[in-house]
Design an enzyme around this catalytic site. Structure first.
Site, short mmCIF file in Angstrom:
data_model
loop_
_atom_site.label_atom_id
_atom_site.label_comp_id
_atom_site.label_asym_id
_atom_site.label_seq_id
_atom_site.Cartn_x
_atom_site.Cartn_y
_atom_site.Cartn_z
CB CYS A 221 -0.99 -0.02 1.17
SG CYS A 221 -2.36 1.15 0.97
CG HIS B 117 -3.39 -2.98 4.09
ND1 HIS B 117 -2.18 -2.66 4.67
CD2 HIS B 117 -3.79 -1.86 3.43
CE1 HIS B 117 -1.88 -1.41 4.39
NE2 HIS B 117 -2.82 -0.90 3.63
#
Length: 246
Positions: free
Chosen positions: A98, A199
């Site tokens: 991310c 994630h």
């Protein structure tokens, strides 16, 4: 007695970029090495100079919020840029999640046109979107030998990431948004860089991609294949998640 094999891991910005329990990626790598009788050593590196005498087999960069990325930029360019770009080009295995993914790229462009320059280590850039891309997602990863498998994770980003010609996507979206919600791609692969919005954290849920990353690092260091380790239980758990999300 032969010397024990060992992989050295750098957890970069460990104290800032750990938004969704990304430390679990480090623990998974260590445990899957331990189960094979392979040692691991983790250096947790934050602000300031990098010890250039340390040779790393894997560098991990987790996710963070936008303001956390911004406060890291000065340190990135002052102390880390030349080192990290050098590690990318020589083929060190790097996993960016991310915010860590975005920071490996060229820049982030806000909605008002303001640009925040990032590392420029891989040919990707990110632009702000007025749509938040959030939720569980599935994508398909294909290895160099043609074998493919599905990866699950959780994405939460309003940045749309676009890939340049020298970068391949890490996978093809099956469910969710991925890089930008438009072109069906997720993540980026350049040399031995693995970059993704996944994630959750990524590696505890996905034993096959964990072993792919470890295997490349092990082959680079020892010129041998990573010893096999069964992952039937992990695959069964993964398939259950996929069925729930499909």
């Amino acid at each position: 007695m032969s010397e024990q094999r060992m992989l050295r891991i750098c957890h970069l910005y460990y104290d800032i970029l750990n938004l969704y329990g990304d430390n679990g990626n480090i623990r998974t790598m260590q445990k899957r090495l331990e189960w094979r009788g392979i040692a691991s050593e983790v250096d947790r590196v934050s602000f300031g100079e990098v010890d250039l005498s340390r040779e790393y087999d894997i560098i991990f960069i987790g996710g963070g919020q936008d303001f956390e990325q911004e406060i890291l930029v000065k340190d990135l360019f002052t102390y880390k840029a030349d080192w990290l770009k050098g590690e990318i080009e020589k083929g060190t295995v790097i996993l960016g999640i991310c915010g860590g993914y975005q920071m490996l790229g060229k820049y982030y462009e806000a909605a008002d046109g303001t640009k925040v320059d990032f590392l420029g280590g891989i040919d990707v850039y990110t632009t702000a979107s007025n749509k938040r891309m959030i939720g569980n997602f599935i994508y398909e990863y294909t290895k160099e030998d043609g074998e493919s498998f599905q990866i699950v994770g959780f994405e939460n980003h309003n940045g749309q990431t676009w890939l340049g010609d020298s970068v391949k996507p890490m996978g093809k979206i099956i469910k969710g948004y991925g890089n930008n919600g438009e072109d069906g791609t997720e993540g980026a692969r350049y040399k031995n860089v693995f970059a993704t919005y996944s994630h959750g954290p990524l590696l505890p849920k996905n034993a096959r991609i964990a072993d792919e990353i470890l295997g490349i690092a092990y082959m680079r260091k020892y010129n041998e294949a990573l010893p096999a380790l069964e992952h039937d239980m992990e695959d069964a758990a993964l398939n259950d998640i996929i069925q729930q999300l499909s």
